[in-house]
Design an enzyme around this catalytic site. Structure first.
Site, PDB file in Angstrom:
ATOM      1  N   HIS A  61      27.746  36.543  47.447  1.00  0.00           N
ATOM      2  CA  HIS A  61      28.331  37.191  46.263  1.00  0.00           C
ATOM      3  C   HIS A  61      27.365  38.177  45.634  1.00  0.00           C
ATOM      4  O   HIS A  61      27.171  38.193  44.413  1.00  0.00           O
ATOM      5  CB  HIS A  61      28.759  36.121  45.239  1.00  0.00           C
ATOM      6  CG  HIS A  61      29.836  35.218  45.756  1.00  0.00           C
ATOM      7  ND1 HIS A  61      31.133  35.642  45.937  1.00  0.00           N
ATOM      8  CD2 HIS A  61      29.803  33.930  46.167  1.00  0.00           C
ATOM      9  CE1 HIS A  61      31.856  34.656  46.424  1.00  0.00           C
ATOM     10  NE2 HIS A  61      31.075  33.602  46.582  1.00  0.00           N
ATOM     11  N   ASP A 235      32.632  34.294  40.125  1.00  0.00           N
ATOM     12  CA  ASP A 235      31.576  34.495  41.127  1.00  0.00           C
ATOM     13  C   ASP A 235      31.544  35.950  41.607  1.00  0.00           C
ATOM     14  O   ASP A 235      30.595  36.357  42.278  1.00  0.00           O
ATOM     15  CB  ASP A 235      31.720  33.519  42.311  1.00  0.00           C
ATOM     16  CG  ASP A 235      33.078  33.612  42.978  1.00  0.00           C
ATOM     17  OD1 ASP A 235      33.980  34.270  42.422  1.00  0.00           O
ATOM     18  OD2 ASP A 235      33.234  33.038  44.060  1.00  0.00           O
TER      19      ASP A 235
HETATM   20  N1  LIG Z   1      34.469  30.028  40.856  1.00  0.00           N
HETATM   21  C1  LIG Z   1      34.547  29.460  42.062  1.00  0.00           C
HETATM   22  O1  LIG Z   1      34.019  28.388  42.281  1.00  0.00           O
HETATM   23  C2  LIG Z   1      35.314  30.139  43.149  1.00  0.00           C
HETATM   24  C3  LIG Z   1      35.631  29.454  44.337  1.00  0.00           C
HETATM   25  C4  LIG Z   1      36.396  30.106  45.311  1.00  0.00           C
HETATM   26  C5  LIG Z   1      36.815  31.416  45.099  1.00  0.00           C
HETATM   27  N2  LIG Z   1      36.452  32.056  43.930  1.00  0.00           N
HETATM   28  C6  LIG Z   1      36.874  33.429  43.628  1.00  0.00           C
HETATM   29  O2  LIG Z   1      38.251  33.466  43.322  1.00  0.00           O
HETATM   30  C7  LIG Z   1      38.728  34.788  43.494  1.00  0.00           C
HETATM   31  C8  LIG Z   1      40.017  34.785  44.288  1.00  0.00           C
HETATM   32  O3  LIG Z   1      39.768  34.374  45.628  1.00  0.00           O
HETATM   33  P1  LIG Z   1      40.941  34.251  46.708  1.00  0.00           P
HETATM   34  O4  LIG Z   1      40.368  33.548  47.879  1.00  0.00           O
HETATM   35  O5  LIG Z   1      42.159  33.728  46.085  1.00  0.00           O
HETATM   36  O6  LIG Z   1      41.154  35.768  47.114  1.00  0.00           O
HETATM   37  P2  LIG Z   1      42.460  36.370  47.838  1.00  0.00           P
HETATM   38  O7  LIG Z   1      42.022  37.629  48.478  1.00  0.00           O
HETATM   39  O8  LIG Z   1      43.141  35.329  48.658  1.00  0.00           O
HETATM   40  O9  LIG Z   1      43.420  36.690  46.637  1.00  0.00           O
HETATM   41  C9  LIG Z   1      43.156  37.690  45.694  1.00  0.00           C
HETATM   42  C10 LIG Z   1      44.481  38.238  45.252  1.00  0.00           C
HETATM   43  O10 LIG Z   1      44.247  39.106  44.143  1.00  0.00           O
HETATM   44  C11 LIG Z   1      45.227  40.124  44.224  1.00  0.00           C
HETATM   45  N3  LIG Z   1      44.835  41.209  43.360  1.00  0.00           N
HETATM   46  C12 LIG Z   1      43.903  42.175  43.549  1.00  0.00           C
HETATM   47  N4  LIG Z   1      43.873  43.000  42.492  1.00  0.00           N
HETATM   48  C13 LIG Z   1      44.816  42.544  41.617  1.00  0.00           C
HETATM   49  C14 LIG Z   1      45.270  42.966  40.352  1.00  0.00           C
HETATM   50  N5  LIG Z   1      44.777  44.061  39.767  1.00  0.00           N
HETATM   51  N6  LIG Z   1      46.239  42.241  39.727  1.00  0.00           N
HETATM   52  C15 LIG Z   1      46.748  41.146  40.310  1.00  0.00           C
HETATM   53  N7  LIG Z   1      46.371  40.697  41.527  1.00  0.00           N
HETATM   54  C16 LIG Z   1      45.409  41.394  42.164  1.00  0.00           C
HETATM   55  C17 LIG Z   1      45.262  40.474  45.716  1.00  0.00           C
HETATM   56  O11 LIG Z   1      46.428  41.171  46.042  1.00  0.00           O
HETATM   57  C18 LIG Z   1      45.186  39.083  46.334  1.00  0.00           C
HETATM   58  O12 LIG Z   1      46.456  38.542  46.605  1.00  0.00           O
HETATM   59  C19 LIG Z   1      37.572  35.530  44.173  1.00  0.00           C
HETATM   60  O13 LIG Z   1      36.845  36.259  43.218  1.00  0.00           O
HETATM   61  C20 LIG Z   1      36.718  34.424  44.728  1.00  0.00           C
HETATM   62  O14 LIG Z   1      35.369  34.821  44.910  1.00  0.00           O
HETATM   63  C21 LIG Z   1      35.714  31.430  42.984  1.00  0.00           C
END
Ligand SMILES: NC(=O)c1ccc[n+]([C@@H]2O[C@H](COP(=O)([O-])OP(=O)(O)OC[C@H]3O[C@@H](n4cnc5c(N)ncnc54)[C@H](O)[C@@H]3O)[C@@H](O)[C@H]2O)c1
Length: 340
Positions: A61, A235
């Site tokens: 990240h 993250d």
């Molecule tokens: N905090 C934690 O412990 C933790 C753990 C896992 C993942 N994450 C984070 O969670 C986030 C999501 O991960 P993911 O695996 O679901 O990703 P993903 O790619 O599966 O999903 C992201 C979604 O966001 C959508 N998107 C993009 N821009 C957008 C907008 N302006 N409005 C609405 N939707 C929009 C995309 O179309 C996509 O469907 C990431 O930042 C990832 O790093 C955090």
């Protein structure tokens, strides 16, 4: 293997020794390995251990962390990020398992921090007979968003997902059997939706890049007193202007009456589940690199090419270079891809 590394996930040292692992101190693991596997990114006290000749394979990240990016570049290490390994079909196979865990936890955290003793509105998310359920608004309908929705629906909440991909929304409508409201994500729609929400879950991702600040300070001011903003995208810097990273020991803080839950390593709360989910996904890639070396492994699998963020002092992942104003060098220019 670092002695004791598996204990938190209920794997004892003896189990590793029994299958041929040699247990060592953390210093020895760093200094003697060719390929080093971790879970989270190196923290500052570890920067001195980064070195040329070592392949580090972990969550990085680094688009959200300029100091670490520079430490990796300066050290000459090869840094491969789990979260940017990306298939030709645009899947993120090594982010997915942690996203499943984090999405599910986000809905649980939302429900928990709505309780009055936790500083919340004092609302039971499912409601009861004769009393309406709470409203959960999820921004981003990817893996985190889908899994948050499944648990929120299971808890009986009224769920809305904001997405910007119509194809993804069609898919979600189908797999969730129409039980969620799906809305096109725009600044106006986000403002309107978060104002009515009891729990907002930030789940957007632009792979490898900083999360867009979709929830502004002004929108947070317009949210209900005691509502919960769970910014899972923290993250990647977080998708709310008011978000900053928190830890499991001190997971929440309040801005304008809104409880912010912004734990950067949510899966760390459930290590038994998370370790198994993560290693199920990473092991095939680990074996590829271990068996063939990085150059041949990336030649065999384009998904791994996208995983390499830093190599020989160059940033080889475009969004990371862009985030920190550094030069981008395509991987092929630094690592001649071996023929398979
Ligand atoms: N905090 C934690 O412990 C933790 C753990 C896992 C993942 N994450 C984070 O969670 C986030 C999501 O991960 P993911 O695996 O679901 O990703 P993903 O790619 O599966 O999903 C992201 C979604 O966001 C959508 N998107 C993009 N821009 C957008 C907008 N302006 N409005 C609405 N939707 C929009 C995309 O179309 C996509 O469907 C990431 O930042 C990832 O790093 C955090």
């Amino acid at each position: 293997m670092e002695a004791g590394a598996g204990v938190g996930s209920a794997f004892q040292d003896g189990a590793y020794e029994a299958v041929g692992a040699r247990l060592a101190s953390v210093d020895d693991v760093w200094s003697e390995s060719d390929l080093l596997l971790k879970v989270k990114e190196p923290i500052e006290p570890e920067y001195g251990r980064l070195r040329e000749g070592l392949v580090l394979f972990t969550y990085l990240h680094i688009a959200a962390d300029e100091r670490l990016t520079r430490a990796l570049v300066d050290s000459g290490i090869t840094a491969v990020a789990y979260e940017t390994v990306e298939t030709d079909g645009r899947q993120l196979p090594l982010l997915a398992p942690m996203s499943e865990v984090a999405g599910r936890l986000a809905a649980q955290a939302g429900a928990y921090f709505l309780e009055k003793p936790q500083g919340g509105r004092g609302l039971l998310l499912p409601g009861v007979a004769g009393v309406a359920p709470g409203k959960v608004v999820i921004i981003g309908g990817g893996i985190v968003g889908y899994n948050a929705a499944v648990i929120a629906l299971g808890l009986g909440a009224q769920v809305t997902i904001l997405e910007r991909s119509i194809d993804r929304m069609r898919h979600l409508e189908e797999i969730l059997s129409g039980r969620v409201t799906l809305l096109m994500s725009s600044a106006l729609q986000i403002e309107e939706s978060v104002a009515g929400a009891d729990v907002v879950i930030g789940a957007v991702l632009i792979p490898g890049a900083l999360a867009p600040k979709l929830v502004t300070r002004h929108m947070v001011r317009g949210m209900k007193e005691g509502s919960v903003l769970c910014d899972v995208a923290i993250d990647q810097g977080g998708c709310a202007e008011t978000s900053h990273p928190t830890t499991h020991s001190d997971p929440v803080y309040t801005v304008d009456g809104v409880t912010h839950y912004c734990v950067a390593n949510m899966p760390g709360a459930v290590p038994i589940t998370s370790t198994k989910a993560l290693t199920n996904a990473t092991l095939p890639y680990v074996e590829e690199i271990a068996d063939h070396g990085l150059a041949e492994a990336v030649a065999r699998d384009r998904a791994l090419v996208r995983g390499v963020n830093v190599l020989h002092g160059k940033v080889t992942y475009e969004a990371v270079a862009e985030a920190h104003g550094l030069d981008f060098t395509p991987l092929e220019d630094v690592l001649p891809l071996s023929p398979v």
